[in-house]
Design a protein around this motif. Structure first.
Motif, PDB file in Angstrom:
ATOM      1  N   ASN A  91      -3.200   4.459  -7.280  1.00  0.00           N
ATOM      2  CA  ASN A  91      -2.141   5.152  -8.034  1.00  0.00           C
ATOM      3  C   ASN A  91      -0.764   4.602  -7.651  1.00  0.00           C
ATOM      4  N   GLY A  92      -0.422   3.471  -8.232  1.00  0.00           N
ATOM      5  CA  GLY A  92       0.814   2.779  -7.875  1.00  0.00           C
ATOM      6  C   GLY A  92       0.546   1.836  -6.709  1.00  0.00           C
ATOM      7  N   SER A  93       1.359   0.762  -6.620  1.00  0.00           N
ATOM      8  CA  SER A  93       1.175  -0.123  -5.469  1.00  0.00           C
ATOM      9  C   SER A  93       1.580   0.585  -4.188  1.00  0.00           C
ATOM     10  N   ASN A  94       2.320   1.669  -4.301  1.00  0.00           N
ATOM     11  CA  ASN A  94       2.586   2.515  -3.135  1.00  0.00           C
ATOM     12  C   ASN A  94       1.288   2.958  -2.480  1.00  0.00           C
ATOM     13  N   GLU A  95       0.340   3.410  -3.292  1.00  0.00           N
ATOM     14  CA  GLU A  95      -0.915   3.878  -2.701  1.00  0.00           C
ATOM     15  C   GLU A  95      -1.754   2.705  -2.192  1.00  0.00           C
ATOM     16  N   VAL A  96      -1.684   1.563  -2.904  1.00  0.00           N
ATOM     17  CA  VAL A  96      -2.400   0.372  -2.424  1.00  0.00           C
ATOM     18  C   VAL A  96      -1.903   0.027  -1.012  1.00  0.00           C
ATOM     19  N   MET A  97      -0.562   0.080  -0.824  1.00  0.00           N
ATOM     20  CA  MET A  97      -0.014  -0.300   0.485  1.00  0.00           C
ATOM     21  C   MET A  97      -0.323   0.755   1.548  1.00  0.00           C
ATOM     22  N   LEU A  98      -0.403   2.012   1.132  1.00  0.00           N
ATOM     23  CA  LEU A  98      -0.823   3.034   2.094  1.00  0.00           C
ATOM     24  C   LEU A  98      -2.264   2.753   2.532  1.00  0.00           C
ATOM     25  N   MET A 120      10.144   2.320   1.336  1.00  0.00           N
ATOM     26  CA  MET A 120       8.888   3.046   1.565  1.00  0.00           C
ATOM     27  C   MET A 120       8.079   2.464   2.730  1.00  0.00           C
ATOM     28  N   TYR A 121       8.325   1.190   3.091  1.00  0.00           N
ATOM     29  CA  TYR A 121       7.485   0.580   4.139  1.00  0.00           C
ATOM     30  C   TYR A 121       7.477   1.394   5.439  1.00  0.00           C
ATOM     31  N   PRO A 122       8.684   1.774   5.948  1.00  0.00           N
ATOM     32  CA  PRO A 122       8.636   2.569   7.187  1.00  0.00           C
ATOM     33  C   PRO A 122       7.928   3.913   6.998  1.00  0.00           C
ATOM     34  N   ASN A 166      12.240  -9.304  -3.340  1.00  0.00           N
ATOM     35  CA  ASN A 166      12.492  -8.178  -2.444  1.00  0.00           C
ATOM     36  C   ASN A 166      13.326  -7.096  -3.127  1.00  0.00           C
ATOM     37  N   ASN A 167      13.074  -5.870  -2.748  1.00  0.00           N
ATOM     38  CA  ASN A 167      13.890  -4.734  -3.154  1.00  0.00           C
ATOM     39  C   ASN A 167      14.596  -4.233  -1.897  1.00  0.00           C
ATOM     40  N   PRO A 168      15.887  -4.050  -1.835  1.00  0.00           N
ATOM     41  CA  PRO A 168      16.830  -3.981  -2.946  1.00  0.00           C
ATOM     42  C   PRO A 168      17.552  -5.289  -3.266  1.00  0.00           C
ATOM     43  N   VAL A 196       1.992  -9.643   0.793  1.00  0.00           N
ATOM     44  CA  VAL A 196       3.140 -10.067  -0.016  1.00  0.00           C
ATOM     45  C   VAL A 196       3.214  -9.111  -1.202  1.00  0.00           C
ATOM     46  N   ASP A 197       4.277  -8.328  -1.230  1.00  0.00           N
ATOM     47  CA  ASP A 197       4.462  -7.298  -2.255  1.00  0.00           C
ATOM     48  C   ASP A 197       5.181  -7.943  -3.438  1.00  0.00           C
ATOM     49  N   GLU A 198       4.418  -8.213  -4.492  1.00  0.00           N
ATOM     50  CA  GLU A 198       4.971  -8.888  -5.674  1.00  0.00           C
ATOM     51  C   GLU A 198       5.131  -7.909  -6.844  1.00  0.00           C
ATOM     52  N   ALA A 199       5.684  -6.736  -6.557  1.00  0.00           N
ATOM     53  CA  ALA A 199       5.866  -5.723  -7.608  1.00  0.00           C
ATOM     54  C   ALA A 199       6.671  -6.283  -8.789  1.00  0.00           C
ATOM     55  N   TYR A 200       7.599  -7.212  -8.487  1.00  0.00           N
ATOM     56  CA  TYR A 200       8.502  -7.725  -9.533  1.00  0.00           C
ATOM     57  C   TYR A 200       8.175  -9.157  -9.940  1.00  0.00           C
ATOM     58  N   ALA A 201       6.971  -9.633  -9.583  1.00  0.00           N
ATOM     59  CA  ALA A 201       6.655 -11.065  -9.723  1.00  0.00           C
ATOM     60  C   ALA A 201       6.875 -11.592 -11.130  1.00  0.00           C
ATOM     61  N   ARG A 225       0.539  -6.091  -6.581  1.00  0.00           N
ATOM     62  CA  ARG A 225       1.233  -6.124  -7.874  1.00  0.00           C
ATOM     63  C   ARG A 225       1.264  -4.692  -8.423  1.00  0.00           C
ATOM     64  N   THR A 226       1.944  -4.502  -9.541  1.00  0.00           N
ATOM     65  CA  THR A 226       2.005  -3.168 -10.135  1.00  0.00           C
ATOM     66  C   THR A 226       2.108  -3.255 -11.653  1.00  0.00           C
ATOM     67  N   MET A 227       1.669  -2.199 -12.317  1.00  0.00           N
ATOM     68  CA  MET A 227       1.890  -2.096 -13.760  1.00  0.00           C
ATOM     69  C   MET A 227       3.177  -1.304 -14.054  1.00  0.00           C
ATOM     70  N   SER A 228       3.900  -0.908 -12.998  1.00  0.00           N
ATOM     71  CA  SER A 228       5.079  -0.052 -13.178  1.00  0.00           C
ATOM     72  C   SER A 228       6.294  -0.788 -13.724  1.00  0.00           C
ATOM     73  N   LYS A 229       6.346  -2.106 -13.541  1.00  0.00           N
ATOM     74  CA  LYS A 229       7.598  -2.820 -13.821  1.00  0.00           C
ATOM     75  C   LYS A 229       7.481  -3.645 -15.101  1.00  0.00           C
ATOM     76  N   ALA A 230       6.896  -4.870 -14.994  1.00  0.00           N
ATOM     77  CA  ALA A 230       6.830  -5.729 -16.179  1.00  0.00           C
ATOM     78  C   ALA A 230       6.023  -5.064 -17.301  1.00  0.00           C
ATOM     79  N   ALA A 236       2.276   5.732 -15.608  1.00  0.00           N
ATOM     80  CA  ALA A 236       0.804   5.762 -15.537  1.00  0.00           C
ATOM     81  C   ALA A 236       0.302   5.695 -14.105  1.00  0.00           C
ATOM     82  N   ARG A 237       1.137   5.206 -13.183  1.00  0.00           N
ATOM     83  CA  ARG A 237       0.805   5.068 -11.769  1.00  0.00           C
ATOM     84  C   ARG A 237      -0.415   4.174 -11.559  1.00  0.00           C
ATOM     85  N   VAL A 238      -0.240   2.904 -11.768  1.00  0.00           N
ATOM     86  CA  VAL A 238      -1.300   1.927 -11.504  1.00  0.00           C
ATOM     87  C   VAL A 238      -0.708   0.730 -10.760  1.00  0.00           C
TER      88      VAL A 238
HETATM   89  C1  PLP Z   1       9.234  -3.710  -3.707  1.00  0.00           C
HETATM   90  C2  PLP Z   1       8.465  -2.585  -4.320  1.00  0.00           C
HETATM   91  N1  PLP Z   1       7.180  -2.466  -4.053  1.00  0.00           N
HETATM   92  C3  PLP Z   1       6.441  -1.474  -4.576  1.00  0.00           C
HETATM   93  C4  PLP Z   1       6.986  -0.529  -5.401  1.00  0.00           C
HETATM   94  C5  PLP Z   1       6.119   0.597  -5.844  1.00  0.00           C
HETATM   95  O1  PLP Z   1       5.832   0.641  -7.142  1.00  0.00           O
HETATM   96  P1  PLP Z   1       4.614   1.467  -7.745  1.00  0.00           P
HETATM   97  O2  PLP Z   1       4.097   2.408  -6.699  1.00  0.00           O
HETATM   98  O3  PLP Z   1       5.193   2.165  -8.919  1.00  0.00           O
HETATM   99  O4  PLP Z   1       3.589   0.435  -8.079  1.00  0.00           O
HETATM  100  C6  PLP Z   1       8.343  -0.599  -5.720  1.00  0.00           C
HETATM  101  C7  PLP Z   1       8.953   0.413  -6.602  1.00  0.00           C
HETATM  102  O5  PLP Z   1      10.080   0.474  -6.894  1.00  0.00           O
HETATM  103  C8  PLP Z   1       9.097  -1.649  -5.163  1.00  0.00           C
HETATM  104  O6  PLP Z   1      10.414  -1.754  -5.404  1.00  0.00           O
END
Ligand code: PLP
Length: 365
Positions: A91-98, A120-122, A166-168, A196-201, A225-230, A236-238
């Motif tokens: 449910n989002g790459s957030n959950e994948v990373m958790l 979110m990493y810390p 990278n974000n931000p 390697v977090d490629e959320a914005y790849a 990767r994520t479906m949240s961005k591109a 949908a949280r994927v």
């Molecule tokens: C660098 C980075 N990784 C991961 C995410 C998490 O995205 P999501 O959980 O919607 O896939 C974000 C969201 O803003 C992000 O900026």
């Protein structure tokens, strides 16, 4: 009322999240500004209705059909062939990373990253009782390979998190840096997974490579990767990941049973069936991003190079005043990054125009 046995590291902590305000121009959480088309909405509705007939049953726990379709998408997008078993989703790459931190972090272990980076990493580290180490990036927000190598040797992390883009900051990493980190991680006694977090790849500029191309030679690499961005599917949280099958199999141990609902799987598969159409806007957003970077620089502002769908710019003596001034004009951006910097997401052309007008007024450009 008796005291709650709150874990000390959670006491008094506010939940993470950008302000969700009801204003006309929302440019604060790096969403895709384009809503799905009528055709996509129709396909999602049809597939969700189909799934609804079976909602008395638990969903497919292994969701191999979705994993195969994600692998198919990555092959088209990056030219890297993967089996369905090499792909994971949640449910989002957030959950994948958790999941990654639950599997490879934990008490007595260390997760390491390079700041400024995704906030979110810390939190994943805290929630899995993993020690958190943030090493400073260089002044241009790049990562010096020698600094990375030394930090990994010193802290012996079991997880390294590299956001690229990278974000931000919006900055991407060259594969030389990723390779150095992978080599240093391979030397850590007990092992170290490099994420390697490629959320914005998909927004990367031409010539910026994806770490997916390194997967075949590095079994300790995971690319998220994520479906949240591109894809424009933040609601949908994927999110998903590509890695060696052995690594993915460990994530299957820590996930909650049936973590990806039948409805979520149906929505994701419907969106993937329309990947071409959903991606069509990515090129336009990239061009608008480049134009926005040039516009800000032409007004004398500092702007970090961006391979993402947002731009970090500054430097302001009182960024809070500027952020508030924009908000007063109906434009919500994000007060995030090193002191004095602000971050704005790329919106539709009219949203970007509203941002520019408001900035000219508030900053007196
Ligand atoms: C660098 C980075 N990784 C991961 C995410 C998490 O995205 P999501 O959980 O919607 O896939 C974000 C969201 O803003 C992000 O900026």
């Amino acid at each position: 009322m008796p005291a709650l046995p709150v874990r000390p590291e959670l006491a008094g902590v506010e939940p993470y999240g950008a302000p969700q305000l009801d204003v006309p121009v929302l440019l604060n959480v790096n969403e895709n500004p384009f809503a799905p088309s009528a055709a996509v909405v129709e396909e999602i509705a049809r597939r969700v209705a189909e799934a609804a007939h079976g909602l008395n049953r638990y969903p497919d726990r292994e969701f191999l059909a979705l994993r195969a379709e994600l692998a198919g998408y990555l092959a088209l997008e990056s030219g890297v062939e993967l089996t369905p078993e090499q792909v994971w989703a949640a449910n989002g790459s957030n959950e994948v990373m958790l999941h990654l931190l639950q599997a490879f972090g934990g008490p007595g272990r260390t997760a390491l990253s390079f700041a400024p980076t995704y906030s979110m990493y810390p939190e994943y580290a805290r929630d899995t009782q993993t020690r958190w180490v943030a090493v400073e990036r260089a002044s241009d927000f790049s990562i010096d390979p020698a600094v990375a190598r030394a930090a990994i040797a010193e802290h012996a992390p079991s997880v390294v998190l590299l956001a690229s883009p990278n974000n931000p900051t919006g900055t991407a990493l060259g594969l030389d840096v990723v390779r150095t980190v992978l080599d240093a991680a391979a030397e850590v006694a007990g092992g170290c997974v490099v994420v390697v977090d490629e959320a914005y790849a998909e927004f990367r500029r031409a010539g910026t490579p994806s770490a997916l191309t390194l997967l075949a030679e590095h079994p300790h690499l995971a690319v998220t990767r994520t479906m949240s961005k591109a894809f424009g599917m933040a609601g949908a949280r994927v999110g998903y990941l590509a890695a060696a099958r052995e690594l993915v199999d460990v994530l299957r141990v820590v996930r909650l049973p049936y973590h990806l609902s039948a409805v979520t799987q149906a929505v994701a598969r419907a969106a993937l069936a329309h990947a071409d159409e959903l991606m069509a806007q990515v090129g336009a957003l990239r061009a608008e991003r480049d134009e926005l970077v040039a516009w800000l620089r032409a007004r004398g502002l500092q702007v970090a190079d961006s391979d993402a769908n947002f731009v970090m710019f500054g430097v302001f003596d009182n960024r809070r005043t500027l952020w508030q001034g924009l908000l007063d004009r109906g434009v919500l951006i994000r007060e995030v990054g090193p002191p004095g910097w602000l971050r704005v997401s790329v919106g539709t052309p009219s949203e970007t125009a509203a941002f520019k007008d408001a900035l000219v007024e508030v900053a007196g450009l």
